[in-house]
Design a protein around this motif. Sequence first.
Motif: not given
Length: 826
Positions: A547-568
Motif C-alpha cells: 500500500n502507499y499514500v500521497k499528500l501534496n499541498v500546493s499554491k499555483s499562479y498564472r498570469a492572464p494569456a494574451i487573448n484574455e487580455l487583448t482579444s478584439n
Amino acid sequence: MKTPLRFFNFLFILLIISVGQTAFGKITTGDGKITGKITDKSTGNPIAGVTITIPDLKIATSTDANGNYLLKRLPKGEYLIQVSAIGYASETKVVDLGNTYSVDFKLSTSNYELSDVVVTALGNTTTRKRATIPITVVTNKMIREGVANTAIDLVSSQPGVNATTEGSGTTKPQINGLGFDRVLTLMDGLPQEDFQWGDDHGILIDPYAVHSAEVIRGPASLQYGASAEAGVISFKSAPLPQNGTVVGSVLTEYHTNNGYLGTSLNIAGNHNGFVWGLQASGEAAHSYSNPKDGYVWGTAWNQVNGRLVLGVNRSWGYSRLTLSALHRRIELPDGNRDSTGRFMFDFPQNGKIYPTRSDFLSYNANIASDKSLGEYQAWWQNSVNVGKGKIGLDIGFARSVHHDIDTGTVGAGNLILGDIPFNLKYQIADDKSGLKLTTGVNGMYEFHHNGDAPPLPYVPDYEIPNYTNFEIGGYAIVEKNFKDLTLSGGLRFDHTNFTGDPMSLNIDGRIVPVGTSGSTVQFSSFNNKYNGLSGSIGASYQLPGNNYVKLNVSKSYRAPAINELTSNGLNIGSNLVQLGNRNLKAEQGYQVDLVYGYDGKDVSVEADGFYNHINNFIFANRTDSLSGGFPIYQYLSTNTAIITGVSGFLNIHPAATKWLEIDNGFTYIYSHIPNETDSTRHLPYIPAPHLNSEVKFRFNDGHNSIFKGTYVKFGLQHDWAQNNVYSAFYTELPSAQYTIFNAGVGTNLVNPKTGRTICSVYVNCTNLTNVAYADHLNLAQYFLAYNGTPATVTQQNQGIYNMGRNISFKLIFPFGSNSHKTTTEE
C-alpha cells in the motif's frame, strides 16, 4: 528588448565556459559503462529482449539471447536505470557510472507493466509510486496498441485527462477540468506555445514522434512555471540506441472512417558516443462520418513532419540538438446546412451549393474554409557534470505560423509567433543520504506579429495585437528519500511582462498609422506586468503490504494569456467574437491532493482526490449581443472558483491467470462558483464523469511459433450526462450520456530461428456499434449555420457529433541491430 538579450547572452557564455572546462578535462575524464545479466527470478533462466533504459540520458539497449546487456560511452555520475519486459515487473536501481560497471537484475513475473515505472517529468528522476503528486504514465506499448489522430489522443483516455476537440484533427488537453493556458505541453522538454490559448489551435506535435508520455495531474509550477497551473503533459521521443548500433522502424496505418493514411520512418544510431536520430512522417484524412450527420463537411486534414536529433555523449555529460518542422492543413467545420440538415458550402463553388461525395472523400484540406499551420523548432539541450552535481542548460527557438484561409490561399487571419525558451538548472543528488536538490531559472521570450492582410475584397481579421512577452522564474526544490518515506517541497517566483503595440484600421479593415483620420482603434498600446509566488510541499509513504499514500499541498499562479487580455475580433475557427480585458488579475490557486494506492500481485489500484480553490478565475462569458451573426464573448474573472474531483484506476492482473488483464479508469470532476445563480453556478466545459474499461486476453507464445505476444481485447467508454453547466445565454449545453464499445487484436510476426520481429500488427475497432454521440468537450456540437448565417445552438442534437465506427490497421516493421526486441517496447 535589452534585458532579455543580455540574459540570453549570459546563458550562452555560461554554456561555453562549462563545455570548455570539460573539454580540457577539468571536471571528469574517461567513459562510463555498465554491463550485466538479466534472469528470471524464479527459474534463473536468462531473459532475452529485455529493455534497459537510462531515462536521464535517453539511452536504451536490450539483452541478447543469453540475457546479457552492455551500455558504454556514458557520462560519469549517478543515474537511475530501469529494466522492463513484457510479462515481468519493472526493476529500477541507482548506479554510479564512475564506480559501477556490472549490475545484474532478477525479474519477477508479472503481467502489469506499470508496477513502478520511472518518471522524469518532475525534474527529479524518481518512480511513479514515490512521486509526491499524481502522475500517469503512457508507455510505448500502450501507444503502439492504441488508435490516435493527434498526439493528445494518445493520453486523453487516461484518468483525470480529457480532450477539447473541434473535429478529428484538432484537440487540446485538459487536466482535472482545466485546459488551454493552464496545461503545459512539452515535447522532449520543449514547451509547445503554438497558440495554446485557442480552442481551434490543435497541439502541433506529430503522434508518430511520440514514444511515451507522462502526465502530472495537478500544479507543477515549481519546475515549469505558471503555464503548468493545472498540470503537465510531457511527451518523449524514443531513447537513442547503445553505442555501435543502428535501429529503426517503418510504420503504416489506415483508418476506415475518415480514410486516415499514416506513414512514418524512424531511424537512430550511435557511433562512439555520437548519437543521431531521424523521424519523418505524413498523415492525411478526409471528412469523417457518423450515423447522425453522415459525412461531416469540413473535417479533412493532412500533415507532414520531419525531426532530426544530433548529439554527443561524453564523460563530461551530453549535448543534443533537435530540429523539427511540421506543417498541418486542416479544414474548419462550421455546421452550415439547409433547412433539411444537409451540409452546404458557405458560398457556391463551381456552381455547386452542396458538397458531393467526392468532396467528402477528398484528402485536399483546402476545399472548405481551412487553416494552414506551421511549427518550426530548434532545441539545444546540454548537461555538464560538475562535481557530484549536474548543470543543465537548454535553449531553443520556435516559430509558429497560423493562417485562417477564406478560400484558396487567401488568409484572413495571419498570426506569426516566435518563442525563445530557456532553462538553466543545477541538480545534485546523493543516493546514500537520499537528498536531492534542484534549483534553476527558466522562462521564455515571446514575440508576435500579424501577417499581411489579404487583397480586397477579403476582409482581414486581427484578433490579437503585435506584442512581446518576457517570462522568467526562479525555483528551488528539495527532496528527501527515507526507506519508505519521500518528502518534497519548494518555492518559485515568476515575473511576466506583456508589451503590446497599438493598431488602427481604415474602413476596409487595413492597418493604417495610428491617428489617421477616419480610422478606428483596433488595439491600444499596453504594458502589463505580473508577479507571482508558487509553492508546494508533499509526501509519499510506502505502507506495509504494497500500500502507499500521497499528500501534496500546493499554491499555483498564472498570469492572464494574451487573448484574455487583448482579444478584439472574430475567432474564425471557433465561430465567435472574443473581447479581452486588460484589467484582469493573475489567478491564484490552492490545491490539495490525496492519493491512496495498492500494488499487489493480482490487483493494482490508485485513487486521487483533489480540491482546487482558485481566486480571480478567468473565463470567456457569453453576452446577449451578436456581431455579424456571431455571439460575443467577454473575458472576465470570478472572485472564487472551486473544482473538486476524484480520478483513479483499477487494474486486475491475476498472477495465476497470466492470460487475463482487466483495466479500468474513472474520472469525476465537479465545479462550483459561489454566490451565483443556477445558470452561472458552474464553470464552463467541465468534462462529464466517465469510465474506461478494457479486458485483454493474452495467448501463450508457442515454442518456435511465428506469432508472439498475441492478444485480443474488448473495451467500453461510458460517459454519464453532464447537467452541471454554465447555461447562461446558451454558453454551454447539457450533454447526454452514451456508451461506446471497442475491440482490438495484435500480434508480432517473428522469425523462429533468430527471434527477430519481422512485423507487428494491430487492428482496432472504436465505436463498434456505431453510436451517434457528442462528447461534452466536443465544441463542434455548437457549430450551426443556415445558408451561411450563424445560428445559436439551443439543443445538443443541432450541432456536429463525434466520429462513428472506425476500424484501424497498423503495421510496424522494425529493422537494425536491435530489431530482435519482440514484445519489450516500453
